[in-house]
Design an enzyme around this catalytic site. Structure first.
Site, PDB file in Angstrom:
ATOM      1  N   HIS A 198       0.819  -1.215   0.000  1.00 20.21           N
ATOM      2  CA  HIS A 198       0.000   0.000   0.000  1.00 20.21           C
ATOM      3  C   HIS A 198       0.849   1.259   0.000  1.00 20.21           C
ATOM      4  O   HIS A 198       2.075   1.226   0.139  1.00 20.21           O
ATOM      5  CB  HIS A 198      -0.947  -0.006   1.204  1.00 20.21           C
ATOM      6  CG  HIS A 198      -0.243   0.006   2.535  1.00 20.21           C
ATOM      7  ND1 HIS A 198       0.187   1.156   3.137  1.00 20.21           N
ATOM      8  CD2 HIS A 198       0.105  -1.009   3.363  1.00 20.21           C
ATOM      9  CE1 HIS A 198       0.761   0.870   4.302  1.00 20.21           C
ATOM     10  NE2 HIS A 198       0.732  -0.448   4.458  1.00 20.21           N
TER      11      HIS A 198
ATOM     12  N   CYS B 292       2.785  -4.591   7.085  1.00 20.52           N
ATOM     13  CA  CYS B 292       2.556  -4.670   5.652  1.00 20.52           C
ATOM     14  C   CYS B 292       3.739  -4.106   4.875  1.00 20.52           C
ATOM     15  O   CYS B 292       4.796  -3.835   5.423  1.00 20.52           O
ATOM     16  CB  CYS B 292       1.271  -3.944   5.291  1.00 20.52           C
ATOM     17  SG  CYS B 292      -0.211  -4.792   5.889  1.00 20.52           S
TER      18      CYS B 292
END
Length: 359
Positions: free
Chosen positions: A312, A328
């Protein structure tokens, strides 16, 4: 770990425009002679990129004996911009040495059979210019739409309750918006345009001619190098099409290992803070933060088959590969957008190496 992201809810982008219609001209009285209008000549626009600084940066070369720090900085800006356009991302274009630039140079050198020392050289500049010798600084005219925003007030980092009350997580101001559009550090944008009024529609400023956020081929495989803090994208033939710096996991929430896959893509994702599944933050109740570039997961979410993990964007591009994530894989917003625009559903995602917390 960044939390759960709504995979299919997309928030429409609000376009703000303005117009200034002039009132109709009054008819001339009868029996009068109308004079021909006096022609007006518009002043030629001032070219920022043609300024001495702009010309110096566009023509910057490698000089191992150079002692002038500005000359070195000019070369760094040129190299970073050309690397960005070649899809070997240095992260934020800031005109400074650093680990992300070294990684980008090494990746470019390896792809072009050059010594992989991560250093700027005449051979590196020649190879970059052979592929793309266009100017690295260009003029940009600020529009009324740029000035209009909309913008969101800057909030304390990880104040998820305050973020959840906002209707959108837009840019904080026009400087942040323009810097991100041209893949620049805000400080560099201001430095290149001393005295500029960024809130004046029609003003001409100097910006980097960064990449177009699109890749030449679809991405079939992604390698996430936890040791280097790097994401590498490959097409279905195995050819490398892009390299990005990345923040990969943390000591508290390490990134996974092994092979996974892309499950789906969410441009302009919302962000869900769920205290029952997360180990950071203070809120006691589940919160949803609206979409926008300053959302905790930035402008793009690439959802992985490893539950709650994804690739992301970020509201803090200059911190990519310099500060740990919550598990992440964090890219700059523009790199996440570029990768997301080309990745296939089902593309392999391979986590490799040993996780190293960024300094």
């Amino acid at each position: 770990m960044t939390g759960l992201v709504s995979r299919f809810a997309l928030v429409a982008l609000l376009a703000v425009s303005a117009c200034d219609d002039k009132p109709p001209a009054k008819p001339a009285p009868a029996n009068t002679v109308q004079k021909a209008p006096v022609p007006t000549v518009a002043a030629p626009p001032v070219s920022a990129a043609a300024s001495p600084l702009g010309q110096a940066i566009n023509a910057a070369a490698f000089d191992p004996a150079a002692v002038d720090p500005q000359a070195r900085r000019n070369t760094l800006i040129r190299v970073q911009t050309l690397l960005d356009r070649a899809h070997f991302s240095p992260g934020v274009i800031d005109g400074r040495d650093g680990g992300n630039l070294k990684l980008a140079i090494q990746a470019f050198q390896k792809a072009h059979d050059l010594p992989t020392d991560g250093e700027i050289s005449q051979a590196l500049l020649a190879a970059l210019a052979a592929a793309d010798n266009g100017p690295v600084l260009v003029d940009y005219t600020i529009t009324q739409s740029d000035v209009a925003g909309p913008f969101t007030p800057q909030l304390p980092k990880e104040d998820y309750e305050a973020m959840a009350r906002e209707p959108a997580m837009n840019y904080h101001d026009i400087v942040e918006m323009l810097a991100e559009r041209f893949h620049m550090d805000e400080a560099l944008l201001r430095e290149l345009n001393p005295g500029a009024n960024f809130n004046q529609a029609g003003a001409t400023i100097m910006v980097t001619a960064a990449g177009a956020d699109t890749l030449p081929a679809k991405v079939d495989r992604i390698e996430i190098d936890k040791t280097l803090g790097q994401v590498r994208a490959f097409d279905e033939t195995g050819a490398q099409v892009a390299v990005y710096p990345a923040t990969v996991g943390s000591t508290e929430r390490p990134a996974p290992s092994g092979e996974w896959a892309v499950r789906t893509l969410a441009p302009r994702p919302t962000y869900t803070y769920d205290p029952s599944r997360l180990t950071f933050g203070k809120p006691k109740e589940k919160l949803t933060i609206k979409a926008g570039p300053n959302n905790p997961v930035g402008s793009t979410w690439i959802d992985l088959t490893k539950d709650t993990y994804g690739i992301h964007g970020t509201p803090d591009p200059k911190l990519v590969n310099k500060r740990a994530s919550h598990g992440c894989v964090r890219l700059t917003n523009w790199d996440a957008t570029e990768l997301g625009s080309a990745v296939k559903k089902g593309a392999k995602v391979i986590f490799m190496g040993t996780e190293a917390r960024p300094a």
